[in-house]
Design an enzyme around this catalytic site. Structure first.
Site, PDB file in Angstrom:
ATOM      1  N   HIS A   1     -19.348  77.876  11.861  1.00 28.49           N
ATOM      2  CA  HIS A   1     -18.232  78.701  12.343  1.00 28.49           C
ATOM      3  C   HIS A   1     -17.337  79.088  11.168  1.00 28.49           C
ATOM      4  CE1 HIS A   1     -15.240  80.295  15.033  1.00 28.49           C
ATOM      5  NE2 HIS A   1     -14.310  79.543  14.460  1.00 28.49           N
TER       6      HIS A   1
ATOM      7  N   ASP B   1     -14.188  81.203  10.007  1.00 26.97           N
ATOM      8  CA  ASP B   1     -13.007  81.985  10.353  1.00 26.97           C
ATOM      9  C   ASP B   1     -12.690  82.963   9.226  1.00 26.97           C
ATOM     10  OD1 ASP B   1     -12.163  80.621  12.823  1.00 26.97           O
ATOM     11  OD2 ASP B   1     -11.913  78.889  11.497  1.00 26.97           O
TER      12      ASP B   1
ATOM     13  N   ASP C   1     -14.730  79.711  19.724  1.00 27.53           N
ATOM     14  CA  ASP C   1     -13.411  79.230  19.303  1.00 27.53           C
ATOM     15  C   ASP C   1     -12.198  79.970  19.875  1.00 27.53           C
ATOM     16  OD1 ASP C   1     -11.846  77.369  18.018  1.00 27.53           O
ATOM     17  OD2 ASP C   1     -11.860  78.377  16.087  1.00 27.53           O
TER      18      ASP C   1
ATOM     19  N   ASP D   1     -17.074  73.950  11.853  1.00 27.40           N
ATOM     20  CA  ASP D   1     -16.398  74.908  10.975  1.00 27.40           C
ATOM     21  C   ASP D   1     -16.958  74.821   9.551  1.00 27.40           C
ATOM     22  OD1 ASP D   1     -14.921  75.257  13.213  1.00 27.40           O
ATOM     23  OD2 ASP D   1     -13.010  74.582  12.372  1.00 27.40           O
TER      24      ASP D   1
ATOM     25  N   HIS E   1      -9.536  85.354  15.872  1.00 27.89           N
ATOM     26  CA  HIS E   1      -8.780  84.427  16.726  1.00 27.89           C
ATOM     27  C   HIS E   1      -7.797  83.533  15.961  1.00 27.89           C
ATOM     28  CE1 HIS E   1     -12.647  82.420  15.786  1.00 27.89           C
ATOM     29  NE2 HIS E   1     -11.877  81.357  15.618  1.00 27.89           N
TER      30      HIS E   1
HETATM   31 ZN   LIG Z   1     -12.198  79.637  14.559  1.00 24.31          ZN
END
Ligand SMILES: [Zn+2]
Length: 1003
Positions: A46, A48, A160, A295, A433
């Site tokens: 994951h 971000d 998420d 993550d 997000h």
């Molecule tokens: Zn995230």
């Protein structure tokens, strides 16, 4: 979902190892050689695009290595699989790859070892994002995939985002995706669905009676998407199968039992299989999905080795032991869905409709704080969206006009495409997000802010150039792309400051005139107020035919009741056709030559002792005592209290008390319990405390074009405006709050509207500006659980009256009492809320929020049978459209310009206000592969009288008519992100469009 909520007790019983569930029992005999358990372990990472680090920082320190490792480690064994979601990162990495590595990536995709899931630019937030921005971010990713990899995603992966919107499946369905996976949903809802094996369902839109909109959806059952919470119900066991947590790899198991290397002797397969089996008991089929990641995982080659090698051994030991009746393997997300669809028909799964807000991960930890966190940037998101819409539409108009300069704007090297593309990417990135949610580190939100500022400036540049091309007479030369012909009256110097405005400096005898130009980015004619600052009250305003226009000059209050002597507000009603440009001229005149069309506003100052020096021409009416007063336009009368706050609204003969006030929350401070932070709203009381307001001076302006009330309150510079037009801005009262809470601590500010509307415990909020959903306030839930996102509007109603609040910024809201609506304006929190951010929210900036408050009688059209869906009124719909897409105001730089025309419009008929031109020409105009998106996102309650002013479409759209296209052009329908081109349609004719339908076309 509302029905599920009504039935839930939200008791939060301790379920044992699966804390939020129960003890799952399994019987080995449930499986045999004909009925094996099929396990798909799906490795993922994951990433971000901004959170603790900026997107660039993550890329160089982590993401680049993850993708590099993928390229070397996946081909080592054809049984290995991996999925990837974020195209923003993938595109950065791709640009650095050598050609043979690019071929390697393509081979991995072809061999189905690598799957791109969702394929969006980011994994978007679903609470605050506007549906058009979500379409943008998905299209940005899908177009990239098509261009570079000829790839179309099949399954959606959203592990998420903090709560799930019903708009997301609607958009994904139109983009051709077939399956989706969602995760962050209230733990009680998960448990309830799991108990009935309903975690897999057909997710259907509220308005859909036939199932046309259904998306097959898998909801992850447990607390987190990390490895301890994905193999089965017991995190202590699952953690032992996260081989990155082997000793000496730097991460540990909080349950204090570390993993062990898998060998034939110590294969521990039964321990893991037991978890798989238990997990399968929550679902209807024998196929189990086991995500394997976290993550920024797989950033080191050793992690690939320990995970893939140990798991392969586990699979081999499991599969070779026929008594276990299991087939375990690595899989992609779509591998799982394909196997599942083989076992059971999609039509046999239950139907579910509704959304999944407000998310709670445990106890009373409701994630409703992020609906409002960092509201300055949330507002900026909407401003950027409006600029992109304006820039894209005018860019298309300029290209199709064939006027001098039309060809260079699409030139690959020097044209404007890059500016548009960068702007779209900045908007897309912020939909992440941890972007628009306001849940990122301070320096990361600054990074987003700077990108958005640069994007706004790019859009302004496009609008300036295209305006010049469109207004340029044919005899004029090709525009010099480096020269600025127009200044947009919205000057943004910094990523965190409010915009500034130009002042038109004119006078007699020199600098007598100034031309201004207005652009309407919407597809319906607008009759709305525009304003400019001018240096003198003595002006006349003419339209482009030289005819005088009615206008109003008002003084500007600079501090308290002190008025500027050199700056005035010019306001007038502009009439701008759909996608049209119209110019007006401001001429300075002598004081004694002031035409009757120019009216100086009346000024009243209440609660003020002593004299006020007024500029020439104005005679203020000063009262030392506070007064109640009313303002009105042709539709609404608004009454104000002695402190200048709204007290009542009157439409026709009905007066409804609408008390506006401001109140504050603190945060709870209980030992060992979390306090409010960027994500969580954990108020200190069951009620907000009203702000103490006393003895404020109230400044009132009354005029033919607009009337305003201004008060300086603690933390808020509050202005109420009533416009006097026949357009969308006059439908209600406009509220502008410049909020500044920078000097507070643990402070959350709300604005409340209290009425006598008998709304009981129900209210309505929108989802992504796309649809409206019914909400119910539950006493069994804490205050923060009754908070919902308000991306564009909310309303309450009874049998007689509806009150709608339309917002220009996405925020959090609730209705905590019958007849009341509360909107949170800003929050400042000194501490972290233990969700990984590791900081409070202390970087507040003065922020301007704009609302429109509409009071309406509930007519036959508004009265609908009780459904979980709500519908905006026609007024609310157009008020929102006009608020979110303001008229673009420009000042012509060269006053002596005689070549430019006074107006430009191509649209010869109305398209209807219900119809939305979502995003016109996108990439590769020069290759003649032009794409358009259209939408009729709102099913609107019709109103007989208003329909004359705001006509609806007849359910059809004529594309060539809208864009003045060559009618011989071939037009094809396509999926919403233009990845799949469908049948040819007749562009000359009227193409049918139903309410809530979105269509895209390729020319
Ligand atoms: Zn995230």
């Amino acid at each position: 979902m509302l029905e599920v909520y009504k039935g839930l007790s939200f008791d939060n019983i301790d379920g044992g190892v699966w804390k939020q569930g129960w003890r799952i029992e399994v019987d080995e005999k449930d499986w045999n050689k004909h009925n094996k358990l099929k396990v798909f372990v799906v490795p993922h990472s994951h990433n971000d695009p901004g959170w603790i680090k900026t997107v660039e920082e993550y890329y160089t320190t982590q993401t680049k290595h993850i993708l590099d490792n993928m390229l070397s480690k996946l081909p080592e064994d054809p049984r290995r699989k991996f999925i990837w979601a974020e195209i923003s990162y993938f595109a950065m990495w791709w640009d650095e790859l050598e050609d043979d590595d690019k071929e390697k990536v393509k081979r991995l995709l072809r061999a189905n070892q690598l799957e791109i899931v969702t394929g969006g630019w980011v994994m978007n937030d679903e609470a605050n994002s506007h549906w058009v921005s979500v379409v943008h971010q998905l299209t940005e990713g899908h177009q990239w995939l098509q261009r570079n990899l000829n790839y179309t995603p099949l399954s959606h992966w959203s592990i998420d985002p903090f709560g799930m919107s019903l708009t997301q499946p609607a958009l994904l369905k139109e983009m051709g995706l077939q399956n989706m996976l969602i995760h962050r949903i209230h733990y009680s809802v998960k448990k309830k669905l799991a108990l009935n094996k309903n975690l897999e369902f057909r997710w259907r839109q509220l308005w859909d009676g036939k199932g046309k909109t259904e998306m097959f959806t898998h909801m992850m059952p447990f607390y987190s998407y990390d490895i301890p919470h994905t193999c089965g119900p017991d995190p202590k066991i699952c953690c032992q199968f996260d081989f990155k947590r082997l000793p000496n790899h730097g991460v540990h198991c909080p349950w204090r039992v570390p993993p062990q290397v898998i060998t034939e002797k110590k294969c521990r397969r039964k321990l893991l299989l037991d978890q798989y089996r238990k997990k399968s008991k929550l679902f209807k089929t024998n196929v189990v999905l086991v995500p394997l990641g976290d993550d920024f995982r797989y950033d080191h080659p050793s992690e690939w080795e320990v995970q893939y090698e140990n798991y392969q051994r586990l699979f081999d030991y499991m599969n070779h032991n026929l008594n276990l009746n299991v087939k375990a393997q690595f899989g992609t997300l779509s591998d799982y869905f394909a196997a599942l669809r083989k076992e059971m028909k999609v039509s046999e799964f239950p139907v579910l409709s509704g959304d999944f807000f407000t998310y709670a991960d445990r106890d009373d930890h409701y994630w409703s704080g992020y609906y409002t966190s960092r509201p300055f940037y949330k507002r900026m998101d909407r401003v950027l969206l409006s600029y992109i819409r304006a820039a894209e539409s005018i860019y298309g108009l300029a290209y199709f006009s064939k006027k001098p300069g039309y060809s260079w704007i699409v030139d690959k090297e020097v044209g404007l495409e890059k500016l548009i593309s960068n702007a779209r990417q900045a908007l897309s990135l912020f939909q992440h997000h941890d972007g628009i949610t306001g849940t990122e580190k301070d320096h990361v939100v600054v990074d987003y802010g700077k990108r958005m500022l640069s994007a706004i400036n790019s859009c302004q540049r496009i609008i300036q150039i295209c305006t010049h091309i469109l207004l340029n007479g044919l005899e004029a030369e090709v525009p010099d792309k480096d020269v600025n012909y127009y200044n947009i009256d919205d000057v943004r110097h910094s990523h965190n400051a409010l915009p500034e405005h130009y002042q038109i400096t004119i006078g007699v005898p020199e600098l007598r005139t100034k031309s201004v130009v207005i652009y309407n980015p919407l597809t319906f004619t607008r009759h709305e107020v525009v304003t400019f600052y001018v240096s003198t009250p003595f002006i006349e305003l003419t339209d482009f035919k030289g005819k005088r226009i009615h206008c109003q000059i008002s003084p500007i209050f600079e501090y308290g009741s002190t008025m500027s002597m050199t700056k005035f507000l010019l306001s007038f009603v502009a009439n701008i056709p759909a996608l049209g440009l119209v110019s007006y001229t401001v001429n300075a005149v002598l004081e004694n030559e002031l035409p009757s069309e120019t009216v100086l506003a009346k000024v009243k100052i209440f609660n003020h002792y002593g004299d006020v020096q007024a500029p020439n021409g104005f005679i203020p009416d000063i009262s030392p005592i506070p007064n109640e007063f009313t303002l009105q336009n042709s539709r609404v009368t608004a009454s104000f209290s002695k402190i200048g706050l709204l007290k009542a609204l009157k439409i026709r003969k009905t007066t409804v008390p609408v008390h506006l006030d401001f109140a504050q929350y603190g945060t709870r401070m209980i030992h060992n319990l979390e306090s409010s932070g960027a994500y969580l709203f954990l108020p200190d009381k069951e009620d907000a405390v009203p702000l103490k307001i006393e003895n404020v001076g109230v400044n009132v302006i009354e005029g033919v074009v607009l009337s305003t009330v201004m008060v300086q309150l603690p933390y808020v510079h509050h202005t109420a405006v009533l416009y006097n037009t026949s357009g969308a801005d006059s439908l209600g009262l406009e509220i502008q709050n410049v909020v500044d809470i920078t000097k507070t601590n643990n402070f959350e500010l709300v604005m409340r509207l209290s009425t006598n509307i008998n709304s009981s415990d129900e209210f309505f909020t929108d989802l992504n500006g796309f649809q409206i959903i019914r909400r119910k306030r539950f006493k069994k839930l804490p205050l923060q659980a009754n908070y919902y996102p308000i991306p564009t509007m909310a309303y309450i109603e009874d049998k007689q009256t509806r009150l709608t609040i339309v917002t220009g910024s996405p925020l959090g809201c609730s209705s905590l009492y019958p007849g009341q609506i509360e909107v949170m304006l800003d929050r400042r929190l000194n501490q972290d809320d233990n969700l990984g951010l590791n900081q409070g929210v202390m970087d507040n900036h003065p922020t301007r929020h704009i609302f429109r408050i509409l009071l309406e009688q509930v007519t036959h059209a508004l009265r609908r049978k009780i459904t979980p869906a709500g519908f905006p009124s026609l007024s609310a719909h157009v008020a929102s459209q006009s608020l979110l897409n303001p008229l673009v105001r420009m000042l012509r730089v060269k006053d002596e310009d005689v070549v430019s025309k006074g107006a430009y419009t191509t649209v010869d008929h109305e398209f209807g206000v219900d119809f939305s031109f979502a995003y016109p020409p996108t990439e590769r105009l020069h290759k003649r592969k032009i794409v358009y998106g259209f939408g009729r996102p709102s099913s609107i309650c019709r109103h007989r009288v208003l329909l004359q002013q705001f006509p609806l479409s007849h359910g059809t759209v004529n594309i060539t008519g809208l864009l003045a296209l060559d009618p011989s052009k071939r037009l094809h329908k396509s999926s919403l992100s233009f990845s799949l081109v469908k049948n040819e349609v007749d562009g000359k004719g009227n193409l049918p469009m139903c309410p809530m339908e979105m269509q895209a076309f390729v020319i």
